[in-house]
Design a protein around this motif. Structure first.
Motif, PDB file in Angstrom:
ATOM      1  N   UNK A   1     -13.570   5.502  -2.336  1.00  0.00           N
ATOM      2  CA  UNK A   1     -12.391   4.433  -2.642  1.00  0.00           C
ATOM      3  C   UNK A   1     -12.559   3.357  -1.669  1.00  0.00           C
ATOM      4  N   UNK A   2     -13.113   3.302  -0.628  1.00  0.00           N
ATOM      5  CA  UNK A   2     -13.286   2.245   0.185  1.00  0.00           C
ATOM      6  C   UNK A   2     -14.460   1.379  -0.650  1.00  0.00           C
ATOM      7  N   UNK A   3     -15.549   1.959  -1.188  1.00  0.00           N
ATOM      8  CA  UNK A   3     -16.374   1.149  -1.867  1.00  0.00           C
ATOM      9  C   UNK A   3     -15.799   0.636  -2.942  1.00  0.00           C
ATOM     10  N   UNK A   4     -14.981   1.237  -3.770  1.00  0.00           N
ATOM     11  CA  UNK A   4     -14.436   0.681  -4.905  1.00  0.00           C
ATOM     12  C   UNK A   4     -13.577  -0.630  -4.629  1.00  0.00           C
ATOM     13  N   UNK A   5     -12.778  -0.413  -3.505  1.00  0.00           N
ATOM     14  CA  UNK A   5     -11.718  -1.407  -3.391  1.00  0.00           C
ATOM     15  C   UNK A   5     -12.510  -2.616  -2.699  1.00  0.00           C
ATOM     16  N   UNK A   6     -13.354  -2.454  -1.992  1.00  0.00           N
ATOM     17  CA  UNK A   6     -13.978  -3.929  -1.350  1.00  0.00           C
ATOM     18  C   UNK A   6     -14.857  -4.145  -2.753  1.00  0.00           C
ATOM     19  N   UNK A   7     -15.746  -3.490  -3.564  1.00  0.00           N
ATOM     20  CA  UNK A   7     -16.237  -4.216  -4.569  1.00  0.00           C
ATOM     21  C   UNK A   7     -15.370  -5.088  -5.455  1.00  0.00           C
ATOM     22  N   UNK A   8     -14.266  -4.478  -5.843  1.00  0.00           N
ATOM     23  CA  UNK A   8     -13.370  -5.184  -6.794  1.00  0.00           C
ATOM     24  C   UNK A   8     -12.916  -6.539  -6.046  1.00  0.00           C
ATOM     25  N   UNK A   9     -12.374  -6.270  -4.708  1.00  0.00           N
ATOM     26  CA  UNK A   9     -12.053  -7.398  -4.248  1.00  0.00           C
ATOM     27  C   UNK A   9     -13.114  -8.665  -4.067  1.00  0.00           C
ATOM     28  N   UNK A  10     -14.295  -8.180  -3.700  1.00  0.00           N
ATOM     29  CA  UNK A  10     -15.341  -9.158  -3.511  1.00  0.00           C
ATOM     30  C   UNK A  10     -15.646  -9.803  -5.121  1.00  0.00           C
TER      31      UNK A  10
ATOM     32  N   UNK B   1      -4.987  -8.396   3.930  1.00  0.00           N
ATOM     33  CA  UNK B   1      -4.288  -7.256   2.841  1.00  0.00           C
ATOM     34  C   UNK B   1      -5.197  -6.050   2.872  1.00  0.00           C
ATOM     35  N   UNK B   2      -6.677  -6.525   2.202  1.00  0.00           N
ATOM     36  CA  UNK B   2      -7.423  -5.544   2.321  1.00  0.00           C
ATOM     37  C   UNK B   2      -7.855  -4.884   3.549  1.00  0.00           C
ATOM     38  N   UNK B   3      -7.797  -5.738   4.297  1.00  0.00           N
ATOM     39  CA  UNK B   3      -8.514  -5.084   5.880  1.00  0.00           C
ATOM     40  C   UNK B   3      -7.666  -4.096   6.310  1.00  0.00           C
ATOM     41  N   UNK B   4      -6.094  -4.414   6.613  1.00  0.00           N
ATOM     42  CA  UNK B   4      -5.647  -3.540   7.094  1.00  0.00           C
ATOM     43  C   UNK B   4      -5.496  -2.185   6.206  1.00  0.00           C
TER      44      UNK B   4
ATOM     45  N   UNK C   1      -7.109   3.426   5.757  1.00  0.00           N
ATOM     46  CA  UNK C   1      -7.799   4.526   5.014  1.00  0.00           C
ATOM     47  C   UNK C   1      -8.941   5.173   5.724  1.00  0.00           C
ATOM     48  N   UNK C   2      -9.904   4.458   6.262  1.00  0.00           N
ATOM     49  CA  UNK C   2     -11.183   4.987   6.656  1.00  0.00           C
ATOM     50  C   UNK C   2     -10.753   5.503   8.249  1.00  0.00           C
TER      51      UNK C   2
ATOM     52  N   UNK D   1       0.782   1.410  -0.973  1.00  0.00           N
ATOM     53  CA  UNK D   1       1.866   2.602  -1.461  1.00  0.00           C
ATOM     54  C   UNK D   1       0.819   3.841  -1.090  1.00  0.00           C
ATOM     55  N   UNK D   2      -0.353   4.006  -1.739  1.00  0.00           N
ATOM     56  CA  UNK D   2      -1.213   5.158  -1.342  1.00  0.00           C
ATOM     57  C   UNK D   2      -1.472   5.418   0.271  1.00  0.00           C
ATOM     58  N   UNK D   3      -1.737   4.199   0.657  1.00  0.00           N
ATOM     59  CA  UNK D   3      -2.273   4.540   2.221  1.00  0.00           C
ATOM     60  C   UNK D   3      -1.074   4.833   2.970  1.00  0.00           C
ATOM     61  N   UNK D   4       0.152   4.397   2.893  1.00  0.00           N
ATOM     62  CA  UNK D   4       1.139   4.808   3.352  1.00  0.00           C
ATOM     63  C   UNK D   4       1.813   6.458   3.197  1.00  0.00           C
TER      64      UNK D   4
END
Length: 220
Positions: A13-22, A68-71, A76-77, A136-139
């Motif tokens: 999930x971390x990789x997917x979020x970071x790759x999409x953001x970048x 936004x993505x950092x927090x 998550x991690x 929402x998922x993180x909360x």
């Protein structure tokens, strides 16, 4: 003390979020408006709404800075691996996605309820502005953690003082609830209600699973 040790699904999930953001930030700037229109979450009555958006929006983040993505990814991690180890990777993925979808359902239900009393509510509350983010998922993950591991501690940088998770996450939950109710100030473009919705769905699921088939795994 919480240990930093990525579990398989949290890592994915971390990789997917970071790759999409970048990709959105650096490789697809010209396509970003189209991608946001297609994969961000629009209000359900907006013509831009698509059935996949309740899932795809939680893998996209605001390009106006990196906080936004950092927090979201930090929570998550730090919290996700313990939840994944407790319930297994497949169930954790289901849990994570359902918390994000639960946030969407909560916001949609409240918006429709508001519309019954004020026909202009949709226009004020984001009819023309899509939502993005894993909050929402993180909360939901945060709600699960405070239920399962309330007495674990975290050290908040730069103050080297251990804080029990039940106080730290509890503070965030109360803050989001007060912001949702308008009792305290709200940051611009922050979907506090979605955070509450994700946490609520997360708590309900973890309470149900703990009560029915996982009670022996709870760590006090």
């Amino acid at each position: 003390m919480i240990n930093f040790n990525l579990s398989p699904m949290v890592k994915n999930l971390l990789i997917l979020n970071v790759v999409i953001y970048l990709g959105m930030a650096f490789l697809a700037r010209d396509l970003a408006p189209f991608l946001f229109d297609t994969f961000a979450l629009w209000f359900i009555d907006n013509p831009n709404f698509q059935v996949w958006q309740p899932v795809t929006h939680m893998f996209m983040h605001s390009l106006d800075g990196y906080t936004h993505i950092l927090y979201n990814m930090l929570f998550l991690v730090f919290l996700g691996p313990s939840i994944e180890n407790w319930m297994g990777s497949k169930r954790f993925l289901f849990f994570y996605l359902m918390c994000g979808i639960g946030a969407f359902l909560t916001v949609t239900a409240v918006d429709y309820y508001s519309f019954l009393f004020d026909t202009n509510a949709f226009m004020r509350d984001g009819y023309y502005r899509p939502s993005v983010g894993a909050s929402g998922a993180v909360y939901g993950v945060m709600a699960a953690f405070i239920w399962l591991f309330p007495n674990r501690t975290m050290v908040l940088f730069p103050i080297p003082i251990p804080v029990k998770v039940k106080y730290l996450i509890g503070f965030y939950m109360i803050k989001e609830l007060l912001a949702t109710l308008g009792i305290i100030g709200s940051s611009a473009n922050v979907a506090h209600l979605a955070h509450i919705g994700g946490a609520l769905f997360g708590f309900i699921m973890i309470w149900y699973w703990k009560r029915n088939d996982m009670d022996k795994y709870r760590i006090y």
